[in-house]
Design a protein around this motif. Structure first.
Motif, short mmCIF file in Angstrom:
data_model
loop_
_atom_site.label_atom_id
_atom_site.label_comp_id
_atom_site.label_asym_id
_atom_site.label_seq_id
_atom_site.Cartn_x
_atom_site.Cartn_y
_atom_site.Cartn_z
N LEU A 1 -16.47 -14.30 -41.51
CA LEU A 1 -16.11 -13.57 -40.59
C LEU A 1 -14.49 -14.07 -40.20
CD1 LEU A 1 -18.87 -13.54 -37.62
CD2 LEU A 1 -18.15 -11.75 -39.47
N ALA A 2 -13.89 -14.83 -41.22
CA ALA A 2 -12.40 -15.37 -41.03
C ALA A 2 -11.74 -14.00 -41.13
CB ALA A 2 -12.33 -16.24 -42.04
N GLY A 3 -10.50 -14.17 -40.43
CA GLY A 3 -9.51 -13.24 -40.47
C GLY A 3 -9.89 -12.08 -39.58
N LEU A 4 -11.02 -11.95 -38.91
CA LEU A 4 -11.24 -10.90 -38.04
C LEU A 4 -11.10 -11.18 -36.46
CD1 LEU A 4 -14.54 -9.79 -39.86
CD2 LEU A 4 -12.17 -8.71 -40.15
N THR A 5 -10.75 -9.92 -35.72
CA THR A 5 -10.79 -10.23 -34.39
C THR A 5 -12.17 -9.48 -34.10
OG1 THR A 5 -8.62 -9.73 -34.12
CG2 THR A 5 -9.94 -9.04 -32.28
N LEU A 6 -12.88 -10.51 -33.57
CA LEU A 6 -14.27 -10.03 -33.27
C LEU A 6 -14.75 -9.85 -31.90
CD1 LEU A 6 -15.61 -13.07 -35.66
CD2 LEU A 6 -15.55 -10.52 -36.10
N THR A 7 -15.42 -8.76 -31.50
CA THR A 7 -16.10 -8.66 -30.40
C THR A 7 -17.63 -8.91 -30.27
OG1 THR A 7 -14.37 -7.09 -29.64
CG2 THR A 7 -16.38 -6.97 -28.26
N PHE A 8 -17.97 -9.83 -29.35
CA PHE A 8 -19.46 -10.34 -29.07
C PHE A 8 -20.11 -9.52 -27.90
CE2 PHE A 8 -19.77 -14.00 -32.03
CZ PHE A 8 -18.64 -14.15 -32.55
N ASP A 9 -21.13 -8.74 -28.11
CA ASP A 9 -21.93 -8.38 -27.07
C ASP A 9 -22.88 -9.23 -26.94
OD1 ASP A 9 -20.86 -5.83 -25.76
OD2 ASP A 9 -20.93 -5.07 -27.65
N ALA B 1 -12.81 -2.12 -36.29
CA ALA B 1 -12.97 -1.02 -36.29
C ALA B 1 -14.32 -0.44 -35.51
CB ALA B 1 -13.00 -0.75 -38.03
N GLY B 2 -15.16 -1.33 -34.99
CA GLY B 2 -16.02 -1.12 -34.45
C GLY B 2 -17.48 -1.26 -35.18
N GLU B 3 -17.23 -1.83 -36.23
CA GLU B 3 -18.40 -1.99 -37.50
C GLU B 3 -19.11 -3.16 -37.03
OE1 GLU B 3 -15.91 0.13 -41.15
OE2 GLU B 3 -15.94 -2.06 -40.75
N VAL B 4 -20.40 -3.05 -36.90
CA VAL B 4 -21.42 -4.39 -36.63
C VAL B 4 -21.02 -5.28 -37.95
CG1 VAL B 4 -23.67 -5.16 -36.26
CG2 VAL B 4 -22.87 -3.03 -35.18
N VAL B 5 -20.72 -6.34 -37.77
CA VAL B 5 -20.64 -7.43 -38.79
C VAL B 5 -21.78 -8.37 -38.80
CG1 VAL B 5 -18.11 -7.04 -39.72
CG2 VAL B 5 -18.71 -8.72 -37.66
N GLU B 6 -22.17 -8.73 -37.60
CA GLU B 6 -23.46 -9.63 -37.36
C GLU B 6 -24.05 -9.22 -36.35
OE1 GLU B 6 -22.19 -13.81 -38.22
OE2 GLU B 6 -24.08 -14.39 -37.11
N ASP B 7 -25.70 -9.45 -36.35
CA ASP B 7 -26.35 -9.04 -35.38
C ASP B 7 -27.63 -9.80 -35.51
OD1 ASP B 7 -27.81 -7.52 -33.45
OD2 ASP B 7 -27.83 -5.53 -34.48
N THR B 8 -28.04 -10.34 -34.22
CA THR B 8 -29.24 -11.26 -34.16
C THR B 8 -30.49 -10.40 -33.91
OG1 THR B 8 -28.73 -11.57 -31.75
CG2 THR B 8 -28.08 -13.10 -33.26
N GLY B 9 -30.19 -8.93 -33.98
CA GLY B 9 -31.45 -8.10 -33.66
C GLY B 9 -32.31 -8.51 -32.73
N VAL C 1 -29.46 -17.24 -27.68
CA VAL C 1 -28.59 -15.87 -27.31
C VAL C 1 -28.87 -14.86 -28.21
CG1 VAL C 1 -26.56 -16.98 -26.21
CG2 VAL C 1 -26.78 -16.92 -28.76
N LYS C 2 -28.80 -13.63 -27.70
CA LYS C 2 -28.72 -12.62 -28.75
C LYS C 2 -27.41 -12.06 -28.71
CE LYS C 2 -33.42 -11.00 -28.00
NZ LYS C 2 -34.44 -9.83 -27.45
N PHE C 3 -26.99 -11.33 -29.90
CA PHE C 3 -25.46 -10.95 -29.88
C PHE C 3 -25.63 -9.97 -31.15
CE2 PHE C 3 -25.01 -15.28 -31.69
CZ PHE C 3 -24.62 -14.91 -33.09
N THR C 4 -24.57 -9.03 -30.70
CA THR C 4 -24.09 -7.99 -31.98
C THR C 4 -22.71 -8.52 -31.96
OG1 THR C 4 -25.80 -6.46 -31.23
CG2 THR C 4 -23.82 -5.65 -32.43
#
Ligand code: ZN
Length: 167
Positions: free
Chosen positions: A129-137, A23-31, A15-18
């Motif tokens: 990434l604990a404590g965060l609501t995360l949106t994965f693309d 807040a919409g800030e990228v916290v992890e990205d496989t590039g 998988v590739k994901f961002t």
């Protein structure tokens, strides 16, 4: 023509994901690199794997996970200031990186280095990434059957099943 594989247990999925926080800030990205994992072997949070299930190569979609579905709530007791003398003289894990430490009875946990001073090393045992609501693309870029060795180990050996084995 055979039916394309869809994501299911026992398959290595690339998988590739961002990942973005609320807040919409990228916290992890496989590039550009695809991240392989073994589906159904707890390599990823179960809610994330559930969202991947049934998808096929080329599918792009978005998944939002609550902290409970993702990497858990933060536990502030996980932040600890440890005396510098408890660490070996050649300790050189930089701030932002992590290391594995045996705590007791052979239990090994990952510790993230938060701060280093002359006197102390501050570590955090929470997942970053604990404590965060995360949106994965997410984009599914590869699906293949796992090798017997990968199933036995519970993780993939690289994108093609025979690389990056280091244990
Ligand atoms: Zn292995």
């Amino acid at each position: 023509m055979s039916k394309p594989l869809t994501v299911a247990d026992g398959l290595v999925v690339a998988v590739k994901f961002t990942v973005r926080n609320q807040a919409g800030e990228v916290v992890e990205d496989t590039g550009d690199g695809a991240h392989p994992y073994l589906h159904g072997a707890d390599n990823m949070p179960p809610a994330l794997e559930a969202a991947f299930t049934g998808h096929t190569v080329g599918d792009r979609f978005q998944v939002t996970l609550s902290p409970e579905e993702g990497y858990g709530e933060r536990d502030e007791a996980g932040v600890q200031q440890i005396d510098r003398s408890e660490f070996p003289d050649d300790f050189d894990v930089p701030v932002g990186a992590s290391f594995l430490a045996e705590v007791d009875e052979g239990e090994v946990i990952e510790m993230h280095v938060v701060e280093i001073t002359k006197q102390h090393v501050t570590i955090d045992t929470n997942h970053p990434l604990a404590g965060l609501t995360l949106t994965f693309d997410v984009e599914i870029v590869g699906i293949r059957p796992a090798t017997a060795e990968e199933v036995e180990h519970g993780h993939p050996h690289g994108l093609h099943g025979h690389e990056g084995h280091h244990h």
